[in-house]
Scaffold this motif. Structure first.
Motif, mmCIF file in Angstrom:
data_model
loop_
_atom_site.group_PDB
_atom_site.id
_atom_site.type_symbol
_atom_site.label_atom_id
_atom_site.label_comp_id
_atom_site.label_asym_id
_atom_site.label_seq_id
_atom_site.Cartn_x
_atom_site.Cartn_y
_atom_site.Cartn_z
ATOM 1 N N LEU A 138 -41.675 16.626 -17.198
ATOM 2 C CA LEU A 138 -40.732 15.842 -16.412
ATOM 3 C C LEU A 138 -40.885 14.354 -16.707
ATOM 4 N N ASP A 139 -42.138 13.910 -16.935
ATOM 5 C CA ASP A 139 -42.392 12.498 -17.176
ATOM 6 C C ASP A 139 -43.363 12.345 -18.339
ATOM 7 N N PRO A 140 -42.872 12.101 -19.545
ATOM 8 C CA PRO A 140 -41.474 11.870 -19.905
ATOM 9 C C PRO A 140 -40.720 13.200 -19.986
ATOM 10 N N PRO A 141 -39.389 13.147 -19.916
ATOM 11 C CA PRO A 141 -38.601 14.386 -19.991
ATOM 12 C C PRO A 141 -38.609 14.954 -21.411
ATOM 13 N N LEU A 142 -39.299 16.080 -21.584
ATOM 14 C CA LEU A 142 -39.428 16.720 -22.889
ATOM 15 C C LEU A 142 -38.952 18.158 -22.827
ATOM 16 N N VAL A 143 -38.329 18.610 -23.909
ATOM 17 C CA VAL A 143 -37.941 20.010 -24.077
ATOM 18 C C VAL A 143 -38.419 20.477 -25.444
ATOM 19 N N SER A 144 -38.436 21.789 -25.629
ATOM 20 C CA SER A 144 -38.769 22.342 -26.944
ATOM 21 C C SER A 144 -37.849 23.521 -27.233
ATOM 22 N N PHE A 145 -37.704 23.807 -28.514
ATOM 23 C CA PHE A 145 -37.012 24.998 -28.978
ATOM 24 C C PHE A 145 -37.612 25.365 -30.319
ATOM 25 N N SER A 146 -37.345 26.578 -30.761
ATOM 26 C CA SER A 146 -37.859 26.988 -32.068
ATOM 27 C C SER A 146 -36.708 27.330 -32.987
ATOM 28 N N VAL A 147 -36.965 27.184 -34.276
ATOM 29 C CA VAL A 147 -35.974 27.486 -35.302
ATOM 30 C C VAL A 147 -36.707 28.102 -36.490
ATOM 31 N N SER A 148 -36.141 29.147 -37.046
ATOM 32 C CA SER A 148 -36.732 29.832 -38.191
ATOM 33 C C SER A 148 -36.657 28.952 -39.431
ATOM 34 N N GLU A 149 -37.734 28.948 -40.204
ATOM 35 C CA GLU A 149 -37.752 28.202 -41.468
ATOM 36 C C GLU A 149 -36.752 28.758 -42.475
ATOM 37 N N ARG A 196 -28.943 15.252 -24.663
ATOM 38 C CA ARG A 196 -29.093 14.633 -25.977
ATOM 39 C C ARG A 196 -30.573 14.316 -26.116
ATOM 40 N N ILE A 197 -31.194 14.830 -27.186
ATOM 41 C CA ILE A 197 -32.633 14.660 -27.340
ATOM 42 C C ILE A 197 -32.970 13.954 -28.651
ATOM 43 N N ARG A 198 -34.072 13.240 -28.636
ATOM 44 C CA ARG A 198 -34.624 12.610 -29.836
ATOM 45 C C ARG A 198 -35.866 13.405 -30.233
ATOM 46 N N VAL A 199 -35.921 13.818 -31.490
ATOM 47 C CA VAL A 199 -37.045 14.617 -31.976
ATOM 48 C C VAL A 199 -38.312 13.760 -31.967
ATOM 49 N N LYS A 200 -39.353 14.280 -31.329
ATOM 50 C CA LYS A 200 -40.633 13.593 -31.248
ATOM 51 C C LYS A 200 -41.713 14.257 -32.087
ATOM 52 N N ASN A 201 -41.622 15.580 -32.234
ATOM 53 C CA ASN A 201 -42.650 16.298 -32.969
ATOM 54 C C ASN A 201 -42.098 17.628 -33.459
ATOM 55 N N VAL A 202 -42.570 18.069 -34.611
ATOM 56 C CA VAL A 202 -42.234 19.381 -35.147
ATOM 57 C C VAL A 202 -43.549 20.065 -35.484
ATOM 58 N N VAL A 203 -43.754 21.246 -34.907
ATOM 59 C CA VAL A 203 -45.024 21.950 -35.026
ATOM 60 C C VAL A 203 -44.813 23.267 -35.771
ATOM 61 N N PRO A 204 -45.543 23.503 -36.873
ATOM 62 C CA PRO A 204 -45.455 24.810 -37.533
ATOM 63 C C PRO A 204 -45.972 25.901 -36.600
ATOM 64 N N ALA A 205 -45.260 27.037 -36.573
ATOM 65 C CA ALA A 205 -45.665 28.164 -35.727
ATOM 66 C C ALA A 205 -45.208 29.451 -36.403
ATOM 67 N N GLY A 206 -46.057 30.050 -37.213
ATOM 68 C CA GLY A 206 -45.690 31.269 -37.934
ATOM 69 C C GLY A 206 -44.520 31.008 -38.859
ATOM 70 N N ASP A 207 -43.478 31.844 -38.752
ATOM 71 C CA ASP A 207 -42.302 31.684 -39.606
ATOM 72 C C ASP A 207 -41.250 30.772 -38.971
ATOM 73 N N HIS A 208 -41.622 30.066 -37.911
ATOM 74 C CA HIS A 208 -40.725 29.158 -37.204
ATOM 75 C C HIS A 208 -41.331 27.750 -37.143
ATOM 76 N N ARG A 209 -40.541 26.838 -36.653
ATOM 77 C CA ARG A 209 -40.985 25.500 -36.305
ATOM 78 C C ARG A 209 -40.619 25.279 -34.841
#
Length: 176
Positions: free
Chosen positions: A53-64, A126-139
Motif C-alpha cells: 500500500l505504501d508505496p502502492p505496488l503490484v505484480s504480475f507474471s509473464v512467460s518468457e 497505470r504502473i511504472r516498472v520497478k523490478n523484473v524478477v526471473p521465476a522459472g519460465d516466467h518473469r
C-alpha cells in the motif's frame, strides 16, 4: 473426517497437476497494455497481485516465451485494465496469439503520457516498472502505481476452472 489421499501428489509434481490445482482457484481477469515504441501490445493475465500500500505496488507474471514478453521487457510503463463481467470477449481476444489485438472491435485510446488503455473497462492502473524478477519460465514484474481510475460499483470478470465467470452486483449494491 479422513482426507482421501489417493489424489495427493508429492512436491515437485507434474505441471499438469499444478495447472489442475490452480484451475480450482478463482482469479480476477485483467488485460495489460503497453507500448515499448513498436506500437501497442497487450495480453490477458490472471496473475495480478497487490503487493504494498505504501508505496502502492503490484505484480504480475509473464512467460518468457510469450509474444508479449519482449514488449514488457522493453517498456517502462504499463496499464492494468480490470475487466468487467461483460468483457469475456475482450479477455479472449487479448489471450489469442497471432492477431492484432488492438484492431476492431477493440476500442482503446492513449492516456496523456501515450500508454494505451482500453475503453469501457471498470477500472485501470497505470504502473511504472520497478523490478523484473526471473521465476522459472516466467518473469515477475513489479510496478509502482502512478495513476488510476475506477468506475462506480464495477462487477468483475473472474477465471475459474478453465472458464470465465462474472460476479454481478445484487440490487442492493452488494456482491454476492
Amino acid at each position: 473426517m479422513t482426507a482421501d489421499l489417493s489424489t495427493y501428489t508429492q512436491p515437485g509434481a507434474a505441471p499438469d497437476r499444478f495447472r489442475q490445482v490452480f484451475r480450482h482457484y478463482p482469479a480476477g481477469v485483467v488485460v495489460l497494455t503497453l507500448d515499448a515504441g513498436r506500437g501497442p501490445a497487450g495480453f490477458t493475465a490472471t496473475s495480478l497481485t497487490s503487493l504494498s500500500l505504501d508505496p502502492p505496488l503490484v505484480s504480475f507474471s509473464v512467460s518468457e516465451t510469450s509474444s508479449s514478453w519482449p514488449h514488457v521487457r522493453d517498456s517502462d510503463t504499463l496499464v492494468v485494465n480490470f475487466l468487467g463481467a461483460e468483457q469475456e470477449a475482450l479477455a479472449r481476444r487479448f489471450a489469442t496469439s497471432g492477431i492484432d489485438r488492438f484492431a476492431e472491435p477493440t476500442r482503446w485510446r492513449r492516456l496523456p503520457d501515450g500508454d494505451p488503455v482500453l475503453d469501457d473497462v471498470p477500472g485501470w492502473l497505470r504502473i511504472r516498472v520497478k523490478n523484473v524478477v526471473p521465476a522459472g519460465d516466467h518473469r515477475i514484474v513489479i510496478g509502482r502505481v502512478e495513476d488510476s481510475w475506477l468506475s462506480p460499483a464495477p462487477s468483475p470478470l473472474v477465471y475459474h476452472d478453465g472458464r470465465y465467470h462474472s460476479l454481478q452486483n445484487s440490487a442492493d449494491g452488494e456482491t454476492p
